[in-house]
Design a protein around this motif. Structure first.
Motif, PDB file in Angstrom:
ATOM      1  N   PRO A   1       0.828  -1.212   0.000  1.00 52.05           N
ATOM      2  CA  PRO A   1       0.000   0.000   0.000  1.00 52.05           C
ATOM      3  C   PRO A   1       0.857   1.254   0.000  1.00 52.05           C
ATOM      4  O   PRO A   1       1.867   1.348   0.703  1.00 52.05           O
ATOM      5  CB  PRO A   1      -0.801  -0.131   1.301  1.00 52.05           C
ATOM      6  N   GLY A   2       0.461   2.206  -0.797  1.00 47.99           N
ATOM      7  CA  GLY A   2       1.180   3.467  -0.902  1.00 47.99           C
ATOM      8  C   GLY A   2       0.480   4.375  -1.881  1.00 47.99           C
ATOM      9  O   GLY A   2      -0.590   4.044  -2.418  1.00 47.99           O
ATOM     10  N   PRO A   3       1.068   5.541  -2.154  1.00 51.67           N
ATOM     11  CA  PRO A   3       0.434   6.483  -3.083  1.00 51.67           C
ATOM     12  C   PRO A   3       0.169   5.883  -4.460  1.00 51.67           C
ATOM     13  O   PRO A   3      -0.814   6.224  -5.113  1.00 51.67           O
ATOM     14  CB  PRO A   3       1.460   7.623  -3.163  1.00 51.67           C
ATOM     15  N   GLY A   4       1.040   4.987  -4.901  1.00 47.30           N
ATOM     16  CA  GLY A   4       0.860   4.389  -6.220  1.00 47.30           C
ATOM     17  C   GLY A   4       0.099   3.085  -6.215  1.00 47.30           C
ATOM     18  O   GLY A   4      -0.210   2.542  -7.278  1.00 47.30           O
ATOM     19  N   VAL A   5      -0.209   2.565  -5.052  1.00 48.40           N
ATOM     20  CA  VAL A   5      -0.926   1.288  -4.955  1.00 48.40           C
ATOM     21  C   VAL A   5      -2.087   1.453  -3.978  1.00 48.40           C
ATOM     22  O   VAL A   5      -1.895   1.480  -2.752  1.00 48.40           O
ATOM     23  CB  VAL A   5       0.000   0.144  -4.486  1.00 48.40           C
TER      24      VAL A   5
END
Length: 492
Positions: free
Chosen positions: A226-230
């Protein structure tokens, strides 16, 4: 009289005020809208597992040497869900237990590196043409014996990445219970307690799997950390008829036959959604876990999940974060954005990294006071088609009129006694003398009568004379200087 009038007005005002909350009150809490996944997605996590191998090769050929190596062998990446504030996670065995014997892989690798021989780097035992090297290789393979040429220690590192912002570096977990096959439930617990006094967001578990064929569901999981791109991946699916909630799972099928759902979901399993929670469309609770892969995907039922949790002595439960989040979520989905915003702010105070709450707070603030905000609409236009205000206004008016009538009747009851009705003048009475005392005609419900000014009536010697007003005819008291009814002076 003033007190009674005020009382009537107050009661009427109370009726109107009672009507206003009924009109302006927001809709009561209800089941979440169809297809909601927000109750679960804050608790969805990414699970990555690595087999860590420490191996020491005892080289007896020539000079004795100890060759030490360590290898990290990633074997799984999937999805799980937090089931209690302590951070315990339910996922699949394949995400927590390596089905391959990594000790064999490590033996092949260290022999190939140290002795410069060609050995496939896989999980199978091989043989070498050189008898001495082959003997040492076979003694390196597990199981360990007293003449072993390798000392091998294998551990499993499980890292859980929660759905938070900024992205987490991962939390270390261990598996305490798992089924016998890869697509059976596994229970993970953190090596260190969850940060914060209130723990982590949790996913609510349903009581059973819906029986109806074609029941809509949602699958939520991560294809990466999880992150800004996912962001979390959410897909709609439908339960097919047949199949039991067990090792083979419950099948999926599109009732309209527009999408091959087993193939679509199987591809998601391969991309990282193995073990992703399957969310019921009715109330947003977890009804199972996604299993399978390739061109086939099914669902492991919630009863298998709860049975494994019970065997691991892990109790699923909700926490303070969930209570605050669900209250704010109800306001959000009923479009009371002004009221939802403080609720999401409270959730972020309890769990600062909550990505879902932060996203919904941003939307609530953007729509607060706007045309979609139901709270603003109620404040601007309190009238409602479902609850009209006119019945309350009519009731208030009727009550006010009734109170006014009561006041009038009470006033009539307390008014001074009216003069006794006098007989009509005789027809043969002499005409009025223009020079005499002036007479006044008083109009009442009784027949007209003419009362001479300060007419005296013969009374008993000890009774003072009775006087009447020359203006209105009302009876006068012995000490009155003005008429108590019309205010006309007595002496004229």
């Amino acid at each position: 009289m003033a007190r009674i009038t005020a009382l009537a007005g107050g009661v009427a005002a109370v009726l109107v005020l009672l009507a206003i909350p009924l009109l302006a009150a927001p809709a009561a809490a209800h089941n979440h809208p169809s297809g909601i996944t927000d109750l679960v997605t804050p608790a969805v996590v990414r699970v990555e597992a690595v087999s860590h191998v420490e191996i020491t090769l005892l080289d007896h050929i020539g000079e004795l040497k100890h060759v030490e190596r360590s290898y990290d062998l990633p074997f799984a990446s999937g999805t799980g869900a937090v089931v209690n504030p302590e951070g315990d996670v339910v996922t699949l065995r394949r995400n927590a237990v390596n089905p391959d014997d990594v000790a064999i892989y490590a033996a092949n690798k260290i022999f190939a590196e140290h002795h410069k021989v060609k050995i496939p780097l896989d999980y199978k035992k091989h043989t070498l043409k050189d008898d001495q090297l082959n003997h040492h290789l076979q003694e390196c393979y597990p199981p360990k014996t007293s003449t072993a040429t390798c000392i091998i220690d294998v551990t499993t590192d499980i890292t859980v990445f929660p759905n938070v912002s900024p992205p987490s570096t991962g939390l270390k977990y261990k598996c305490i219970k798992a089924g016998k096959t890869p697509d059976t439930p596994a229970v993970l617990v953190p090596l260190t307690p969850a940060a914060g006094s209130v723990g982590m967001p949790t996913a609510p578990l349903a009581d059973k799997v819906p029986d109806q064929e074609g029941s809509p569901t949602n699958v939520a999981g991560f294809t990466g950390r999880p992150g800004p791109g996912v962001q979390e991946t959410v897909q709609i699916a439908h339960l097919a008829k047949g199949g039991q909630a067990g090792a083979t799972g419950r099948p999926f099928a599109d009732p309209e036959k527009k999408v091959d759902e087993p193939v679509k979901l199987g591809a998601l399993v391969d991309q990282g959604l193995a073990g992703a929670p399957v969310i019921g469309d009715k109330d947003g609770h977890v009804i199972g876990l996604l299993i399978g892969g390739g061109k086939e995907a099914t669902m492991l039922g919630v009863r298998e999940i709860t049975a494994t949790l019970a065997a691991a002595k892990v109790a699923p439960r909700r926490g303070a974060i969930d209570t605050a989040f669900e209250a704010a979520l109800t306001r959000y989905h009923t479009k009371y954005y002004t009221e939802a915003a403080p609720g999401f702010q409270r959730v972020l105070e309890l769990y600062p990294g909550n990505v879902v709450a932060a996203t919904l707070l941003k939307t609530s603030l953007a729509k607060r006071g706007g045309p979609e905000d139901q709270g603003t609409k109620q404040a601007v236009a309190p009238l409602s088609r479902s609850t009209p205000i006119w019945p309350f206004l009519v009731a208030a008016g009727v009550l006010f009129i009734a109170a006014g009538g009561g006041v009038y009747l009470l006033w009539r009851r307390r008014a001074p006694d009216r003069p006794a009705e006098l007989p009509e003048p005789l027809a043969a009475a002499p005409p009025f003398d223009d020079a005499g005392s002036q007479t006044v005609v008083v109009r009442r419900s009784q027949p007209f009568q003419m009362v001479p000014q300060q007419q005296q009536v013969m009374t008993a010697p000890d009774t003072p004379p009775v006087k009447y007003c020359t203006s209105c005819g009302m009876r006068l008291g012995p000490a009155h200087r003005f008429c108590g009814y019309c205010g006309h002076p007595i002496e004229t």
